[in-house]
Every structure is written in structure tokens, then in C-alpha cells.
Design an enzyme around this catalytic site. Structure first.
Site, mmCIF file in Angstrom:
data_model
loop_
_atom_site.group_PDB
_atom_site.id
_atom_site.type_symbol
_atom_site.label_atom_id
_atom_site.label_comp_id
_atom_site.label_asym_id
_atom_site.label_seq_id
_atom_site.Cartn_x
_atom_site.Cartn_y
_atom_site.Cartn_z
ATOM 1 N N ASP A 60 3.721 -1.137 -6.482
ATOM 2 C CA ASP A 60 2.825 -1.242 -7.639
ATOM 3 C C ASP A 60 1.847 -2.399 -7.428
ATOM 4 O O ASP A 60 1.995 -3.473 -8.008
ATOM 5 C CB ASP A 60 3.681 -1.456 -8.890
ATOM 6 C CG ASP A 60 2.856 -1.582 -10.161
ATOM 7 O OD1 ASP A 60 1.720 -1.087 -10.189
ATOM 8 O OD2 ASP A 60 3.370 -2.192 -11.126
ATOM 9 N N LYS A 62 -1.745 -1.790 -7.447
ATOM 10 C CA LYS A 62 -2.982 -1.486 -8.177
ATOM 11 C C LYS A 62 -4.233 -1.889 -7.381
ATOM 12 O O LYS A 62 -5.043 -2.699 -7.838
ATOM 13 C CB LYS A 62 -2.982 -2.177 -9.541
ATOM 14 C CG LYS A 62 -1.792 -1.836 -10.432
ATOM 15 C CD LYS A 62 -1.904 -2.554 -11.772
ATOM 16 C CE LYS A 62 -0.732 -2.260 -12.676
ATOM 17 N NZ LYS A 62 0.518 -2.905 -12.224
ATOM 18 N N ARG A 209 12.682 -4.534 -18.381
ATOM 19 C CA ARG A 209 13.508 -5.476 -19.140
ATOM 20 C C ARG A 209 14.748 -4.842 -19.767
ATOM 21 O O ARG A 209 15.817 -5.462 -19.745
ATOM 22 C CB ARG A 209 12.661 -6.148 -20.216
ATOM 23 C CG ARG A 209 11.522 -7.008 -19.674
ATOM 24 C CD ARG A 209 10.702 -7.592 -20.818
ATOM 25 N NE ARG A 209 9.557 -8.359 -20.369
ATOM 26 C CZ ARG A 209 8.338 -7.857 -20.196
ATOM 27 N NH1 ARG A 209 8.121 -6.574 -20.443
ATOM 28 N NH2 ARG A 209 7.341 -8.613 -19.778
#
Length: 229
Positions: A60, A62, A209
Site C-alpha cells: 500500500d 499509493k 486497529r
């Protein structure tokens, strides 16, 4: 619907401990973001695969730059043999096409997703930057990504069904901001639960989380997977 667990803990060892606790779950997606990759690099990806070769890695990062630089970076990512990575749709259609053209040389390339609108944006803050409503711009970004030959987009749950309607049913949607047990949204504004994700035809949900802050992360993942069946 598939599960991707975000490895966003403060150290490599904490993330590896989390991955070891999940090693019996074949084909589980693991998200490696900026913090982990900048700190721990390619060896960390290899360590995850050593825990369970069936883990699928979502890098990830981006990517956002000029087309040739993005294509260069995409090529190096493909050499690392991760299963999926992402770029920013707002880099433009030309940049997205450059990435996909560069990856044509690989017999087995990673999936490539484009970020439409970060889930940290609310409607007001998004419009301040992009000058348009989230729904309208997300639709435009998704269409450009689809036309450029990408495999899907990273979007909010709230945009998933609309994007599939505008593109194709098999155009992937990956959605952060999933709160499976009714947790707070924290720094993400556009969040949703599993039932909403299912209704909106999401393909892959990202959970961070609620897993790694759980007393028993493995048990939390088991509960989520049961709800995805």
C-alpha cells in the site's frame, strides 16, 4: 468478500508476531504500508512469506508521480512478487496506462488498484482540494482506472456499488475504514461495518486497529472471517 489485515504496528517484530498468530489462515491478505515498508523494506515481505507462503501481500504505497516514474516504480514492485499494490487515480489516466503497459512484460503481474478518495476525507475537505463532490469525482476516477486497464480501485464502502455499476461487476473494490465490531472511526471519516460492505458489493475489506488492538488478534480475525462466509 475477502479480508485484508493491516500491518500497521510500530515495529517489524510486532507485525511479524501478528502475522505468525494468523499463519493458519491461507490466502489471507496482509497490507504493508508506508511505515512498515520504509522501515523494514523488502526483507520484511520475504519474512511474511516465510511465515505462510499462501499469505497475499498488498503493498500500500499509493504511487503518485509523473507517468514514467510511476511505471518504473511499478516494475520494481512487480519484481518483488507481491500480489497487489496501488497507485493514485489522480495521477491521471496517462500515468495509469503507463503503469499497466510496463507490467505487460511480466507473465504473472500483481493486481493494480487506484485510490479514488482517501477515507480520511469528509465531503467538505475533499471538495476543498478537488473542487467537486466525492461521489462525482470517485466515479470519474474509477471510470478512468477501468479504461486504463487497472484491476480495481481503493474506495470507501459508500462508493463501491456505484463504482461497480459504472464499470463492471468484476472490477475490484477494496475498502479501508471497516469497523467490524462497532468501533470508532478514529482518523477515518467514511467508515462502515461488514454488513454494509456486503450490501455494497465490496470485494476486499481492510481491517487494522480492530484486529491488532484486540486482546486476541487471531480470535478477532476468526470472528471476522466467520461473518464473511
Amino acid at each position: 468478500m475477502q479480508l485484508c489485515v493491516a500491518l500497521d504496528l510500530p515495529s517489524a517484530e510486532e507485525n511479524l508476531k501478528l502475522a505468525r498468530s494468523l499463519k493458519r489462515h491461507d490466502r489471507l491478505w496482509l497490507k504493508v504500508g508506508f511505515r512498515s515498508f520504509i522501515r523494514d523494506g523488502r526483507p520484511f515481505l520475504q519474512q511474511l512469506k516465510e511465515i505462510n507462503p499462501s499469505f497475499r501481500i498488498f503493498l500500500d504505497l499509493k504511487l503518485y508521480d509523473i507517468p514514467n516514474t510511476m511505471a518504473d516504480a511499478a516494475e520494481e514492485i512487480a519484481k518483488m512478487e507481491v500480489e497487489m499494490f496501488n497507485i493514485h487515480a489522480s495521477a491521471g489516466k496517462k500515468a495509469m496506462q503507463a503503469v499497466m503497459e510496463r507490467l505487460e512484460r511480466f507473465k504473472k503481474r500483481p493486481l493494480v488498484l487506484a485510490v479514488t478518495a482517501l477515507t480520511s476525507f469528509d465531503y467538505h475537505s475533499f471538495k476543498e482540494i478537488y473542487g467537486e463532490d466525492i461521489d462525482q469525482k470517485a466515479k470519474q476516477f474509477a471510470l478512468q482506472s477501468y479504461q486504463a486497464g487497472l484491476d480495481g480501485v481503493v474506495c470507501s464502502v459508500l462508493e463501491s456499488a456505484m463504482i461497480k455499476h459504472e464499470t463492471a461487476p468484476d472490477f475490484l473494490t477494496l475498502t479501508p475504514g471497516i469497523r467490524p465490531f462497532g468501533e470508532a472511526g478514529d482518523d477515518q471519516k467514511r467508515v462502515a461495518d461488514i454488513e454494509t460492505a456486503r450490501r455494497e458489493k465490496v470485494d476486499i475489506i481492510v481491517v487494522g486497529r480492530p484486529v491488532y488492538r484486540a486482546d486476541d488478534p487471531a480470535e478477532a480475525v476468526e470472528r471476522i472471517l466467520q461473518r464473511l462466509q
